[in-house]
Design an enzyme around this catalytic site. Structure first.
Site, PDB file in Angstrom:
ATOM      1  N   ASP A 188       0.812  -1.216   0.000  1.00 12.57           N
ATOM      2  CA  ASP A 188       0.000   0.000   0.000  1.00 12.57           C
ATOM      3  C   ASP A 188       0.843   1.262   0.000  1.00 12.57           C
ATOM      4  O   ASP A 188       0.665   2.146  -0.839  1.00 12.57           O
ATOM      5  CB  ASP A 188      -0.928   0.013   1.221  1.00 12.57           C
ATOM      6  CG  ASP A 188      -2.072  -0.983   1.090  1.00 12.57           C
ATOM      7  OD1 ASP A 188      -1.934  -1.933   0.299  1.00 12.57           O
ATOM      8  OD2 ASP A 188      -3.089  -0.828   1.778  1.00 12.57           O
ATOM      9  N   ARG A 222       0.569   4.849  17.390  1.00 11.54           N
ATOM     10  CA  ARG A 222       0.181   5.852  16.390  1.00 11.54           C
ATOM     11  C   ARG A 222       0.455   7.290  16.821  1.00 11.54           C
ATOM     12  O   ARG A 222       0.915   8.098  16.011  1.00 11.54           O
ATOM     13  CB  ARG A 222      -1.288   5.673  16.009  1.00 11.54           C
ATOM     14  CG  ARG A 222      -1.631   4.368  15.290  1.00 11.54           C
ATOM     15  CD  ARG A 222      -0.505   3.813  14.494  1.00 11.54           C
ATOM     16  NE  ARG A 222      -0.870   2.685  13.634  1.00 11.54           N
ATOM     17  CZ  ARG A 222      -0.027   1.746  13.267  1.00 11.54           C
ATOM     18  NH1 ARG A 222       1.221   1.781  13.708  1.00 11.54           N
ATOM     19  NH2 ARG A 222      -0.399   0.773  12.471  1.00 11.54           N
ATOM     20  N   ASP A 231      -6.738   3.548  12.390  1.00 11.65           N
ATOM     21  CA  ASP A 231      -5.474   4.260  12.284  1.00 11.65           C
ATOM     22  C   ASP A 231      -5.607   5.627  11.630  1.00 11.65           C
ATOM     23  O   ASP A 231      -4.899   6.566  11.989  1.00 11.65           O
ATOM     24  CB  ASP A 231      -4.451   3.416  11.532  1.00 11.65           C
ATOM     25  CG  ASP A 231      -3.828   2.346  12.411  1.00 11.65           C
ATOM     26  OD1 ASP A 231      -3.952   2.453  13.646  1.00 11.65           O
ATOM     27  OD2 ASP A 231      -3.215   1.416  11.871  1.00 11.65           O
ATOM     28  N   SER A 265      -3.091  -9.276   7.244  1.00  6.48           N
ATOM     29  CA  SER A 265      -2.170  -8.158   7.426  1.00  6.48           C
ATOM     30  C   SER A 265      -1.648  -8.159   8.851  1.00  6.48           C
ATOM     31  O   SER A 265      -2.313  -8.642   9.773  1.00  6.48           O
ATOM     32  CB  SER A 265      -2.873  -6.829   7.119  1.00  6.48           C
ATOM     33  OG  SER A 265      -3.901  -6.581   8.064  1.00  6.48           O
TER      34      SER A 265
END
Length: 412
Positions: A15, A95, A124, A180
């Site tokens: 990505d 994050r 996210d 993932s």
């Protein structure tokens, strides 16, 4: 006229590799790739060369592991944060640190925007952007997965792989691992792909290869291992007699926990954006630390202070999960947490065995436990008169008796 600069949160996966090239072409911009080293280990190999080959003008790969452990993981564990009773917030807590460093780089490089590869369905995107909003409201945020032109160009992974091949972007996309992952110093998460079926069993023998940080509990050593953790004001500062930094604590506990198959969680959780999602997590060191910290508190924290702090755990965990790490309400809660931890000092002994963390003793120089008072034998201190309990019970029973009397009278 100088080109616009965009700082991209870059992992090197399919990505963000595609996004790097797409941003450069679409915005005719200079792309600065940023990767935070927060414990991904071998996943960082070759990233700088790959980002430059894909079109980045500059690459930052910053070692943030020590800051991550000291300023993010440890304060969160002081709060006893646990999302929906199971999740130790491994992805969530990383994050805000990534957002913080992106803002610093953007200002240093004179960038006008930051970009990320989070999808429009996940948490996210919210965490990154709330962090930027709190720290640098002047910066724009580009989220390609929320842009129609990006989704029209890349409706699926097949189109992304074809684009990568066309532009010579080296990516590894395989059906061998149809899920993932997100790894850092605190945990690794697994989601999507085969895990989207909540009936799928990742613990089955055929799926052992999926896990990274821990052995299957069934394959863990048959002999239990004892460890001792030293705490000062709610933070673990030592293991088995050796004084350690927060980073060293996490690395050591991860190794121990992984060896004994500790810290696996399989849950369906509620995302901030409104949907349920299934996640599988390995948090070996964090699980040990969480258990040890709670046991240390049991000996040293005042009952009412603990009750007050515990009443706020769900709120605190939700703030972290939803991306409000830099929000004033989280900072206010942290101040209360810090105050509650002033006497959380001492040593916890634990037994690690086949996926279990078992308490095996706790001691403290500031213990609130007094064996002379708690004893079932004669109390040498005379601090507690058992006869006093009669009045105590009578007063607490008064409202119950009044309520029962009213109910009885209305039933006649």
């Amino acid at each position: 006229m100088a080109k616009q600069k965009i700082v991209l949160a870059y992992s090197g996966g399919l990505d963000t590799s595609i996004i790097l090239k797409w941003l450069k072409e679409t915005y005719d911009a200079e792309i600065i790739a940023f990767t935070a080293d927060i414990g991904q280990k071998e996943e960082l190999d070759g990233l700088e060369a790959k980002a430059l080959a894909t079109g980045a003008s500059k690459v930052y790969i910053d070692d943030l592991r020590a800051e991550f452990a000291q300023d993010f993981i440890f304060p969160m564990f002081q709060a006893g944060a646990l999302y929906e009773g199971q999740y130790l917030l491994g992805t969530s807590i990383a994050r805000p640190l990534i957002a913080k460093r992106m803002v610093e780089i953007a200002r240093q490089e004179g960038a006008t925007a930051i970009a990320h590869g989070a999808t429009g369905k996940g948490n996210d995107q919210v965490r990154f952007e709330l962090g930027v909003a709190a720290l640098a409201p002047e910066l724009d945020v580009i989220a390609p997965w929320r842009l129609d032109e990006f989704r029209e160009t890349f409706p699926g992974r097949a189109e992304m792989i074809a684009y990568a091949e066309k532009h010579g972007i080296p990516v590894t996309a395989s059906a061998a691992k149809p899920y993932s992952t997100d790894r850092n110093l605190l945990h690794i998460s697994f989601e999507s792909g085969m895990l989207e079926d909540p009936w799928f069993d990742p613990s089955a023998a055929s799926n052992k290869d999926m896990f990274v940080l821990s052995v299957d509990p069934e394959d863990a050593p048959d002999q239990a291992e004892y460890i001792e953790l030293n705490f000062e004001q709610g933070n673990c500062v030592g293991l088995n007699g050796s004084r350690l930094t927060p980073l060293q604590v996490m690395e050591s506990l991860n190794e121990l926990g992984g060896k004994h198959g500790i810290g696996r969680v399989d849950m369906v959780e509620n995302r901030f954006v409104g949907m349920k999602s299934r996640g599988v997590y390995e948090t070996p060191g964090g699980t040990i630390l969480f258990t040890a910290h709670r046991k240390m508190e049991s000996l040293t924290m005042d009952r009412e202070v603990m009750s007050l702090r515990d009443s706020l755990i769900s709120r605190y965990a939700t703030l972290v999960y939803n991306g409000f790490w830099f929000a004033p309400e989280r900072l206010a809660l942290q101040a209360l947490v810090n105050e509650s931890q002033k006497n959380v000092t001492g040593t916890v002994r634990l037994k690690l065995y086949k996926g279990n963390v078992i308490g095996a003793g706790v001691q403290s120089p500031v213990s609130l436990y007094n064996p002379d008072i708690a004893t079932m034998e004669a109390d040498p201190t005379q601090a507690y008169n058992q006869g006093d309990a009669t009045g105590f019970i009578r007063l607490n029973a008064l409202r119950l008796k009044v309520s029962a009397g009213v109910q009885q009278s209305t039933q006649k």
